[in-house]
Design an enzyme around this catalytic site. Structure first.
Site, PDB file in Angstrom:
ATOM      1  N   GLY A 189      23.268  44.002  34.813  1.00 43.94           N
ATOM      2  CA  GLY A 189      23.021  43.482  36.153  1.00 43.94           C
ATOM      3  C   GLY A 189      24.062  43.974  37.142  1.00 43.94           C
ATOM      4  O   GLY A 189      25.096  44.530  36.756  1.00 43.94           O
ATOM      5  N   GLY A 236      30.475  43.727  41.408  1.00 41.43           N
ATOM      6  CA  GLY A 236      30.537  44.889  40.538  1.00 41.43           C
ATOM      7  C   GLY A 236      29.296  45.026  39.669  1.00 41.43           C
ATOM      8  O   GLY A 236      28.258  44.417  39.930  1.00 41.43           O
ATOM      9  N   VAL A 277      27.709  44.965  35.633  1.00 42.13           N
ATOM     10  CA  VAL A 277      27.952  44.412  34.302  1.00 42.13           C
ATOM     11  C   VAL A 277      27.194  45.237  33.262  1.00 42.13           C
ATOM     12  O   VAL A 277      26.000  45.503  33.415  1.00 42.13           O
ATOM     13  CB  VAL A 277      27.517  42.936  34.220  1.00 42.13           C
ATOM     14  CG1 VAL A 277      27.817  42.377  32.831  1.00 42.13           C
ATOM     15  CG2 VAL A 277      28.224  42.107  35.282  1.00 42.13           C
ATOM     16  N   LYS A 313      32.397  44.007  32.884  1.00 42.29           N
ATOM     17  CA  LYS A 313      32.169  44.001  34.327  1.00 42.29           C
ATOM     18  C   LYS A 313      33.163  44.907  35.042  1.00 42.29           C
ATOM     19  O   LYS A 313      34.369  44.643  35.035  1.00 42.29           O
ATOM     20  CB  LYS A 313      32.292  42.581  34.877  1.00 42.29           C
ATOM     21  CG  LYS A 313      32.037  42.469  36.372  1.00 42.29           C
ATOM     22  CD  LYS A 313      32.109  41.027  36.805  1.00 42.29           C
ATOM     23  CE  LYS A 313      31.896  40.882  38.305  1.00 42.29           C
ATOM     24  NZ  LYS A 313      31.968  39.483  38.744  1.00 42.29           N
ATOM     25  N   ASP A 331      30.389  30.037  44.352  1.00 41.44           N
ATOM     26  CA  ASP A 331      29.127  30.779  44.403  1.00 41.44           C
ATOM     27  C   ASP A 331      28.161  30.273  43.330  1.00 41.44           C
ATOM     28  O   ASP A 331      27.589  31.054  42.571  1.00 41.44           O
ATOM     29  CB  ASP A 331      29.373  32.278  44.236  1.00 41.44           C
ATOM     30  CG  ASP A 331      28.186  33.130  44.721  1.00 41.44           C
ATOM     31  OD1 ASP A 331      27.331  32.584  45.459  1.00 41.44           O
ATOM     32  OD2 ASP A 331      28.116  34.309  44.356  1.00 41.44           O
TER      33      ASP A 331
END
Length: 367
Positions: free
Chosen positions: A88, A93, A95, A109, A206
């Protein structure tokens, strides 16, 4: 005479071969030397010496501290960061899925460039996150600092994120109400731990469905701490540049730039509504006023028509009284003023209570 000519040619060719091999060998050695120098430079620039010092001074033997991985180790684990290994991408960044030589599966990551002025904070975050030990929080295993951009290594969580499972049709696993309520309890427990039980309070900043991963048993694991911040006991808020995701963002934080534990609570409230309605936090289908899921939900609560927006996939099989009790909690979490929201410990306790209550919750609603 012919023999000497042939011998001379062979000696000349052999000499040329040795020269070529010598040049290539020297080139390889120079290249390796440059890579070593470059790696050491990046390691120092990215705070590797500070991290080593911190690991030495903070490890009292009670906590498994972060491991420092080599760049070669992670290149090998990810097939040189092959696009086929990408799990993803995010604002922080990319992963990758990787496998260490001992067979352990990891998530790697590659972060974006880190401001050199923020390196000490970055290292402190690694130390802090490495000490988090909670079954519903993705474990930070270590990092690599000898590359141009810092690389973080996490435990691998196999069943993707909650957003895909909730919003994409899937036949292999049904997101029943019982499953959704359990996931909500697990997320709340993780956030409660971060806010009040960790060494220092940590605000995630988040919280959203894509940052809730599901393990092999579909248990929730809170992930992606790229924007997280730790606070000292005497701090009540963080004044920062606004960070987060629209649709989940606390409106009070958006206006004041002051992030508190109640800002995480607001985002958690949006996740609760997602679990109840099966709808995305932002949608062009809804009217302009109700395009945000939180607003859409609060209007439905005010007009006593929440039953109309419950996800059709769970409406028939779910305990509606139980579901409405969770909706009531979600409304509290989404209060415009942070002071009127519960803290995460209270939200966690409430969800556990709802889960254990009998079918008839009439007395609960009379509170």
């Amino acid at each position: 005479m012919y023999f000497f000519v042939v011998a001379g040619v062979l000696i000349g060719l052999l000499g040329l071969l040795f020269l070529v091999v010598g040049i290539l060998g020297a080139a390889i050695l120079i290249r390796k030397r440059r890579l070593v120098i470059s790696s050491r430079k990046f390691f120092r620039r990215n705070g590797g010496l500070l991290l080593k010092q911190q690991l030495t001074t903070t490890n009292d033997g009670n906590v498994e501290m972060s491991r420092i991985f080599s760049s070669e180790e992670l290149k090998k684990a990810t097939d040189n960061f092959s696009v086929k290994r990408v799990l993803g991408k995010s604002s922080q960044g990319i992963v990758y899925k990787g496998m260490l030589v001992d067979g352990m599966i990891i998530a790697v990551k590659r972060s974006k460039l880190v401001d050199e002025d923020q390196l000490e904070k970055f290292i402190n975050e690694i130390i802090l996150l490495s000490q988090i030990n909670h079954r519903n929080i993705v474990k930070l295993l270590g990092c690599c600092l000898e590359t141009e951009v810092p690389i973080l290594v996490y435990e691998y969580v196999p069943n993707g994120d909650m957003f895909k499972r909730l919003h994409d049709e899937s036949d292999d696993y049904a997101m029943t109400w019982e499953v959704r309520l359990r996931i909500a309890i697990e997320i709340a427990g993780a956030l409660s731990y971060m806010h009040s039980a960790a060494s220092f309070p940590i605000y995630h900043r988040d919280i959203k469905a894509t940052n809730i991963l599901l393990d092999e048993k579909y248990r929730a694991k809170v992930s992606d701490f790229g924007t997280s911040r730790s606070v000292t006991i005497d701090q009540t808020h963080l004044t920062t540049l606004v960070a987060g995701t629209f649709g989940y963002m606390d409106p009070e934080y958006f206006l004041s730039s002051q992030y508190t534990d109640k800002s995480d609570v607001y985002s958690f409230g949006v996740v609760l509504v997602e679990l109840i309605t099966g709808e995305k936090p932002l949608s062009l289908i809804r009217s302009e006023e109700g395009r945000g899921l939180a607003t859409h939900f609060l209007e439905a609560m005010k007009e006593n028509r929440v039953i109309d927006i419950i996800d059709i996939r769970i409406k028939d099989e779910s305990n509606l009284d139980q579901l409405m009790a969770v909706a009531k909690l979600a409304r509290k979490c989404l209060s415009r003023k942070g002071s009127k929201r519960p803290n995460m410990r209270e939200a966690s306790t409430e969800l556990e209570r709802i889960h254990s209550l009998p079918q008839d919750l009439e007395a609960y609603f009379e509170k």
